[in-house]
Design a protein around this motif. Sequence first.
Motif, PDB file in Angstrom:
ATOM      1  N   TRP A  39     -14.663  -4.844  -0.291  1.00 18.24           N
ATOM      2  CA  TRP A  39     -13.644  -4.319   0.598  1.00 18.24           C
ATOM      3  C   TRP A  39     -14.299  -3.729   1.822  1.00 18.24           C
ATOM      4  O   TRP A  39     -15.253  -2.980   1.740  1.00 18.24           O
ATOM      5  CB  TRP A  39     -12.805  -3.239  -0.086  1.00 18.24           C
ATOM      6  N   GLU A  41     -12.486  -1.937   4.066  1.00 19.10           N
ATOM      7  CA  GLU A  41     -11.785  -0.698   4.332  1.00 19.10           C
ATOM      8  C   GLU A  41     -12.175   0.356   3.298  1.00 19.10           C
ATOM      9  O   GLU A  41     -12.558   0.041   2.179  1.00 19.10           O
ATOM     10  CB  GLU A  41     -10.264  -0.911   4.269  1.00 19.10           C
ATOM     11  N   GLU A  45      -8.064   4.164   3.438  1.00 15.70           N
ATOM     12  CA  GLU A  45      -7.340   3.178   4.241  1.00 15.70           C
ATOM     13  C   GLU A  45      -6.543   2.224   3.358  1.00 15.70           C
ATOM     14  O   GLU A  45      -5.390   1.906   3.663  1.00 15.70           O
ATOM     15  CB  GLU A  45      -8.314   2.381   5.110  1.00 15.70           C
TER      16      GLU A  45
END
Length: 59
Positions: A39, A41, A45
Amino acid sequence: MVPTALPLKVQGKCDEFVSTFIENCAFDLSQKLLHDGIWKETNTELSYVAKRILNTLQK
Protein backbone atom coordinates in the motif's frame (compact mmCIF):
# COMPACT_ATOMS: atom_id res chain seq x y z
CA MET A 1 -13.64 33.71 -32.90
CA VAL A 2 -11.82 30.60 -34.08
CA PRO A 3 -8.48 30.85 -35.90
CA THR A 4 -8.35 29.25 -39.31
CA ALA A 5 -5.04 27.48 -38.59
CA LEU A 6 -2.74 26.67 -35.72
CA PRO A 7 0.51 28.60 -35.43
CA LEU A 8 3.39 26.63 -36.95
CA LYS A 9 5.14 26.19 -33.58
CA VAL A 10 1.99 24.70 -32.01
CA GLN A 11 1.42 22.48 -35.02
CA GLY A 12 5.05 21.31 -34.82
CA LYS A 13 4.70 20.44 -31.12
CA CYS A 14 1.51 18.47 -31.85
CA ASP A 15 3.23 16.57 -34.67
CA GLU A 16 6.23 15.84 -32.42
CA PHE A 17 3.95 14.59 -29.65
CA VAL A 18 2.09 12.23 -31.98
CA SER A 19 5.24 10.85 -33.57
CA THR A 20 6.93 10.08 -30.23
CA PHE A 21 3.84 9.12 -28.20
CA ILE A 22 3.97 5.38 -28.84
CA GLU A 23 7.74 5.21 -28.38
CA ASN A 24 7.62 7.04 -25.05
CA CYS A 25 4.61 5.18 -23.69
CA ALA A 26 5.70 1.67 -24.57
CA PHE A 27 8.37 1.59 -21.87
CA ASP A 28 6.83 4.00 -19.37
CA LEU A 29 3.41 2.39 -19.40
CA SER A 30 4.72 -1.10 -18.73
CA GLN A 31 6.73 0.25 -15.78
CA LYS A 32 3.76 2.20 -14.42
CA LEU A 33 1.51 -0.87 -14.52
CA LEU A 34 3.77 -2.87 -12.23
CA HIS A 35 2.76 -3.01 -8.58
CA ASP A 36 4.86 -4.28 -5.72
CA GLY A 37 1.84 -5.26 -3.60
CA ILE A 38 2.54 -2.68 -0.90
CA TRP A 39 0.00 0.00 0.00
CA LYS A 40 1.32 3.42 -0.93
CA GLU A 41 -1.10 5.23 1.39
CA THR A 42 -0.79 5.33 5.17
CA ASN A 43 -3.28 3.43 7.33
CA THR A 44 -4.84 6.77 8.28
CA GLU A 45 -5.39 7.67 4.62
CA LEU A 46 -6.84 4.24 3.85
CA SER A 47 -9.18 4.51 6.82
CA TYR A 48 -10.37 7.95 5.69
CA VAL A 49 -11.04 6.76 2.13
CA ALA A 50 -12.92 3.67 3.39
CA LYS A 51 -15.02 5.86 5.70
CA ARG A 52 -15.92 8.23 2.85
CA ILE A 53 -16.86 5.33 0.55
CA LEU A 54 -19.03 3.69 3.18
CA ASN A 55 -20.68 7.02 4.06
CA THR A 56 -21.97 7.29 0.50
CA LEU A 57 -24.08 4.19 1.14
CA GLN A 58 -25.92 5.90 3.99
CA LYS A 59 -27.16 8.85 1.96
